[in-house]
Write a protein that holds these residues in place. Sequence first.
Motif, short mmCIF file in Angstrom:
data_model
loop_
_atom_site.label_atom_id
_atom_site.label_comp_id
_atom_site.label_asym_id
_atom_site.label_seq_id
_atom_site.Cartn_x
_atom_site.Cartn_y
_atom_site.Cartn_z
N ALA A 38 37.57 -14.83 -32.58
CA ALA A 38 36.72 -15.41 -33.63
C ALA A 38 37.33 -16.66 -34.22
O ALA A 38 36.61 -17.51 -34.75
N ARG A 39 38.64 -16.81 -34.14
CA ARG A 39 39.31 -17.98 -34.73
C ARG A 39 39.05 -19.26 -33.96
O ARG A 39 39.24 -20.35 -34.51
N ALA A 40 38.61 -19.16 -32.72
CA ALA A 40 38.39 -20.36 -31.91
C ALA A 40 37.35 -21.26 -32.56
O ALA A 40 36.22 -20.84 -32.80
N GLY A 41 37.74 -22.49 -32.88
CA GLY A 41 36.83 -23.46 -33.48
C GLY A 41 36.54 -23.21 -34.94
O GLY A 41 35.64 -23.84 -35.51
N ARG A 42 37.29 -22.33 -35.58
CA ARG A 42 37.08 -22.02 -37.00
C ARG A 42 38.40 -22.19 -37.75
O ARG A 42 39.11 -21.20 -38.01
N PRO A 43 38.74 -23.39 -38.14
CA PRO A 43 40.02 -23.61 -38.83
C PRO A 43 40.07 -22.96 -40.21
O PRO A 43 41.15 -22.79 -40.77
N TRP A 44 38.92 -22.58 -40.74
CA TRP A 44 38.87 -21.95 -42.06
C TRP A 44 39.08 -20.44 -41.99
O TRP A 44 39.13 -19.77 -43.02
N LEU A 45 39.22 -19.90 -40.78
CA LEU A 45 39.43 -18.46 -40.62
C LEU A 45 40.92 -18.17 -40.50
O LEU A 45 41.59 -18.66 -39.59
N ARG A 46 41.41 -17.36 -41.41
CA ARG A 46 42.81 -16.94 -41.41
C ARG A 46 42.89 -15.44 -41.16
O ARG A 46 42.00 -14.70 -41.59
N VAL A 47 43.93 -15.01 -40.49
CA VAL A 47 44.09 -13.59 -40.16
C VAL A 47 45.44 -13.11 -40.66
O VAL A 47 46.48 -13.71 -40.36
N LEU A 48 45.44 -12.04 -41.44
CA LEU A 48 46.65 -11.35 -41.85
C LEU A 48 46.65 -9.97 -41.17
O LEU A 48 45.59 -9.42 -40.88
N ARG A 49 47.83 -9.45 -40.93
CA ARG A 49 47.90 -8.13 -40.30
C ARG A 49 48.96 -7.27 -40.96
O ARG A 49 50.09 -7.71 -41.17
N HIS A 50 48.58 -6.04 -41.30
CA HIS A 50 49.53 -5.01 -41.72
C HIS A 50 49.98 -4.27 -40.47
O HIS A 50 49.15 -3.84 -39.67
N ALA A 51 51.29 -4.09 -40.31
CA ALA A 51 51.79 -3.37 -39.14
C ALA A 51 51.30 -1.93 -39.13
O ALA A 51 51.03 -1.36 -38.07
N THR A 52 51.17 -1.33 -40.31
CA THR A 52 50.60 0.01 -40.44
C THR A 52 49.55 -0.03 -41.54
O THR A 52 49.59 -0.89 -42.43
N GLY A 53 48.62 0.90 -41.49
CA GLY A 53 47.53 0.91 -42.46
C GLY A 53 48.04 1.19 -43.87
O GLY A 53 48.75 2.17 -44.10
N GLY A 54 47.65 0.34 -44.80
CA GLY A 54 48.05 0.53 -46.19
C GLY A 54 46.91 0.96 -47.08
O GLY A 54 47.12 1.27 -48.25
N GLY A 55 45.69 0.94 -46.54
CA GLY A 55 44.53 1.30 -47.34
C GLY A 55 43.75 0.07 -47.77
O GLY A 55 44.24 -1.06 -47.72
N GLN A 56 42.54 0.30 -48.23
CA GLN A 56 41.63 -0.80 -48.56
C GLN A 56 42.15 -1.64 -49.72
O GLN A 56 42.09 -2.87 -49.68
N SER A 57 42.66 -0.99 -50.77
CA SER A 57 43.16 -1.75 -51.91
C SER A 57 44.34 -2.64 -51.51
O SER A 57 44.46 -3.78 -51.95
N ALA A 58 45.22 -2.11 -50.65
CA ALA A 58 46.36 -2.89 -50.19
C ALA A 58 45.91 -4.09 -49.36
O ALA A 58 46.46 -5.19 -49.49
N ALA A 59 44.90 -3.88 -48.52
CA ALA A 59 44.40 -4.98 -47.70
C ALA A 59 43.75 -6.06 -48.56
O ALA A 59 43.95 -7.26 -48.35
N VAL A 60 42.97 -5.64 -49.56
CA VAL A 60 42.36 -6.61 -50.47
C VAL A 60 43.45 -7.39 -51.21
O VAL A 60 43.39 -8.62 -51.33
N ARG A 61 44.46 -6.69 -51.68
CA ARG A 61 45.53 -7.36 -52.43
C ARG A 61 46.27 -8.38 -51.56
O ARG A 61 46.57 -9.48 -52.00
N SER A 62 46.57 -8.02 -50.32
CA SER A 62 47.22 -8.96 -49.42
C SER A 62 46.39 -10.22 -49.26
O SER A 62 46.92 -11.34 -49.26
N GLY A 63 45.08 -10.04 -49.11
CA GLY A 63 44.21 -11.20 -48.96
C GLY A 63 44.15 -12.06 -50.20
O GLY A 63 44.18 -13.30 -50.12
N VAL A 64 44.08 -11.43 -51.37
CA VAL A 64 44.01 -12.18 -52.62
C VAL A 64 45.31 -12.94 -52.85
O VAL A 64 45.31 -14.10 -53.29
#
Length: 255
Positions: free
Chosen positions: A56-82
């Motif tokens: 999905a990142r191809a041709g979309r410079p505004w798309l950034r991807v973060l990855r948790h090595a293990t699942g932290g839960g929805q709140s943790a994922a939102v916090r990482s993004g914020v």
Amino acid sequence: MTEAPRLSVVVPMRNEAGNVAPLVAEIEAACAGLAFELICVDDGSTDATPAALAAARAGRPWLRVLRHATGGGQSAAVRSGVLAARGETVATLDGDGQNDPAFIPVLLAALDEAGPGAGLAQGQRRGRKDGPFKMLQSRIANGVRGRILKDSTRDTGCGLKVFRRAVYLRLPYFDALHRFMPALVAREGFAVVHRDVIDRPRLTGVSNYGLFDRLWVGLLDLAGVWWLIRRKRSDPRPEEIAAPAGPPADQDVGC
């Protein structure tokens, strides 16, 4: 991207390989008139989500991807993004496609219209597509939460939210924070505005996060948030004292 975007869109994802491409395309269309970035947080997926995000990142410079090595839960994922967001305003929505990205500009406009005294525009789902048992659980949980916290919000579980990043960073962080944002934003002295949004069936796959809507799962969190609200005191507003314009008249300043 060199300039800070107007809006950062944060999407937590766990095992959502089939939803990545259509959801990214929908967000791109919904935010086409905005200076925005999209941050997809892969929360420890074990399927092909990383590959789908890379494609999905191809041709979309505004798309950034973060990855948790293990699942932290929805709140943790939102916090990482914020925390990674470069925009002063953040929009969130779930990664399963049930939240329609077309409502992002609606919530953003509602927050703007409410002015700087508002910290959150909260979506409230209409026409929910969940099963009858989960709907009953959600109705009970929302009713109890509303009576105890008095947050004037019918549906805090809706992932569609637009908020000021600085306000979010003032909130205490804990698991399921996203479920209590209206009450906690109000606790910080900011207004919360609401807009109805249309719920949709999940695009593909099955739910990958626990069902917080079951009342008994969130009782301790509910009690904790109630305690935080009760213990809140007004913040003093300090005034910084300006430094003297020059050295005191009797001070020797040298040759």
